[in-house]
Scaffold this active site. Structure first.
Site, PDB file in Angstrom:
ATOM      1  CD  GLU A 145       9.754  -0.393  -8.954  1.00  0.00           C
ATOM      2  OE1 GLU A 145      10.206   0.419  -8.136  1.00  0.00           O
ATOM      3  OE2 GLU A 145       9.087  -1.367  -8.601  1.00  0.00           O
ATOM      4  CG  HIS A 204       4.686  -1.774  -6.102  1.00  0.00           C
ATOM      5  ND1 HIS A 204       4.786  -1.587  -7.467  1.00  0.00           N
ATOM      6  CD2 HIS A 204       5.929  -1.545  -5.610  1.00  0.00           C
ATOM      7  CE1 HIS A 204       6.040  -1.266  -7.785  1.00  0.00           C
ATOM      8  NE2 HIS A 204       6.752  -1.225  -6.670  1.00  0.00           N
ATOM      9  CG  HIS A 247       8.072   2.434  -4.035  1.00  0.00           C
ATOM     10  ND1 HIS A 247       8.347   3.091  -5.220  1.00  0.00           N
ATOM     11  CD2 HIS A 247       8.265   1.118  -4.288  1.00  0.00           C
ATOM     12  CE1 HIS A 247       8.702   2.194  -6.137  1.00  0.00           C
ATOM     13  NE2 HIS A 247       8.657   0.990  -5.590  1.00  0.00           N
ATOM     14  CD  GLU A 248       7.819  -2.158  -1.493  1.00  0.00           C
ATOM     15  OE1 GLU A 248       7.210  -3.198  -1.764  1.00  0.00           O
ATOM     16  OE2 GLU A 248       8.724  -1.705  -2.208  1.00  0.00           O
TER      17      GLU A 248
HETATM   18 ZN   LIG Z   1       8.753  -0.828  -6.493  1.00  0.00          ZN
END
Ligand SMILES: [Zn+2]
Length: 265
Positions: free
Chosen positions: A187, A133, A129-130
């Protein structure tokens, strides 16, 4: 990423404004500041170094090896140019439930998150997830949005005789761009892209659901810092469930081709 908000900046983006008659026209009269990805990478490197000076690194060899093992498996699945970056993961000794990735290939994991990400697959969900980004350039887009807004404010301030320089405002924009919460749209995108990274690396994508359930449970006791910078929509888990069939195909392909990570906690 609250530590970043206190950082001073040497941001060098370009902006120029021509003061014209009506304040309403000032924003349009500015050549809007645009930061490049490489500028953001330099700023991130500086802020990462500052964090390393402020927060102790974990000295637990096993924990460091575990987090590096998961990070390395994830970054191998990135597309170019991100797969070519020299990714550097740091393990911060802190009870804070937090993790982040920065442009240029930097990953920070706080040991506190290991109480929420309970196994290698859940940790891969966090790191995937990180890193998503970064690959989706969320910080870069946000820095440029901040700069645009603030350049408009500066133009107005200049007319009113205020004492700020454009450089001050851009520096603020860069700091905020790296420390403000992500938007819900960002997100969702990081969830989707990150799920695919973890699955393609051979981590069980179903564990991403458990991770977010664990995170929600912690949230009832007091919001983890991670959730303050990663605001969730109510349907995060339902969205991930919908994406599982595709992710499971990637996972099965990874397993078949021998990508079977075995990172020991
Ligand atoms: Zn996030």
């Amino acid at each position: 990423m609250r530590h970043l908000a206190t950082a001073t900046s040497h941001w060098k983006a370009r902006a120029a404004c021509f003061v014209v008659g009506l304040p309403a026209l000032l924003v349009a009269a500015c050549s809007l500041p645009i930061a490049s990805e490489s500028e953001l990478e330099s700023e991130s490197a500086r802020q990462f170094q500052e964090m390393r000076a402020q927060i102790p690194a974990s000295t637990d060899v096993r924990t460091r090896a575990y987090i590096n093992c998961v990070s390395a498996a994830i970054v191998q699945q990135l597309e170019k140019p991100y797969s070519d970056k020299d990714w550097d993961a740091e393990v911060f000794e802190s009870e804070d439930i937090n993790a982040f990735a920065m442009p240029g290939g930097r990953i920070g994991v706080y040991t506190g998150i290991l109480g929420v990400a309970e196994n290698q697959d859940q940790l891969a969900a966090v790191i995937g997830h990180e890193v998503a980004h970064v690959t989706q350039q969320h910080s870069l887009k946000r820095v440029n949005r901040e700069m645009t807004t603030r350049a408009g404010v500066i133009a107005g301030t200049a007319v009113l005789g205020g004492g700020y320089g454009v450089g001050d405002v851009l520096s603020m924009g860069a700091q905020l761009g790296l420390s403000l919460p992500f938007s819900r749209a960002n997100e969702s995108e990081a969830d989707t892209v990150g799920l695919n990274y973890m699955a393609a690396a051979g981590f069980k994508p179903t564990e991403s659901i458990q991770l977010w359930k664990n995170m929600a449970r912690k949230n009832k006791l007091g919001p983890p810092q991670f959730l303050s910078t990663h605001p969730s929509g109510d349907n995060r888990i339902q969205d991930l469930v919908k994406q599982l069939p595709e992710a499971l195909k990637l996972y099965n392909a990874a397993q078949a081709s021998g990508r079977q990570p075995n990172c020991q906690k």
